[in-house]
Write a protein that holds these residues in place. Structure first.
Motif: not given
Length: 195
Positions: A103-127
């Motif tokens: 059951d790989l649920t813990p792996l994917f939960e831990k992955h999700k918890n570190v916010k594995p995506y780019i978090i922009p400085e200016n969200e409007q400019e990013f969108l």
């Protein structure tokens, strides 16, 4: 060459505890452990459960314990193990769903918890970008090796700290946090703080 596969079997619907079952057959040069598992399932025992998908070392689905080491079954040549007995078990440090399926649920939960995506400085400019978010080859090199993770779960299976401290994020999540923190387009290091 005749090889005996000692395979972990466990069906929670009927088994009190796991056990090993032996399967012996001729293995040809070039057969991977995954090929052998498919041979068993198609020719000897259709009840054997395991996870696999790409057969190319890309998806990570076939990670399992092969002769007491975490490996990808699709990349492990059976005869290269140098033995006529191969023991196969599910990855440790995970709950066992059935036979070789963790059951790989813990792996994917831990992955999700570190916010594995780019978090922009200016969200409007990013969108609605007014320019490119380009990188130099040197900037890409800062994190590139950490972007190759296929989320197979083998690193958590091999990590003794994960085995004793379930809340520890583990190597996969920590590497992914670093991957995004090192990306010059990202501004989410404070949000990604690992507790």
């Amino acid at each position: 060459m005749k090889v005996t596969f000692k395979i972990w079997r466990y069906d929670p619907a009927k088994d009190v505890k796991p056990y090993f079952q032996d399967y012996t057959f001729d293995v040809k040069e070039g057969m991977t452990v995954l090929d052998c598992l498919y041979y068993i399932k198609e020719n000897i025992d259709a009840t054997l459960a395991f996870r696999a998908s790409c057969r190319m070392g890309i998806c990570g689905s076939c990670a399992m314990y092969i002769n007491k080491k975490p490996r990808l079954a699709c990349e492990t040549q059976a005869l290269s193990l140098g033995t006529d007995v191969i023991e196969i078990a599910p990855l440790p440090n995970y709950k066992n769903i059935k036979d070789l399926v963790p059951d790989l649920t813990p792996l994917f939960e831990k992955h999700k918890n570190v916010k594995p995506y780019i978090i922009p400085e200016n969200e409007q400019e990013f969108l609605n970008p007014t320019g490119e978010y380009s990188q130099t080859p040197v900037e890409l090199e800062e994190y590139l090796q950490f972007a190759y993770c296929i989320k197979c779960g083998a690193c958590l299976a091999a990590c003794p700290t994960v085995g004793t401290t379930p809340d520890f994020p583990g190597p996969q999540a920590l590497a992914q946090a670093y991957r995004y923190n090192a990306d010059n387009r990202d501004f989410g290091e404070k949000e990604r703080k690992i507790q």
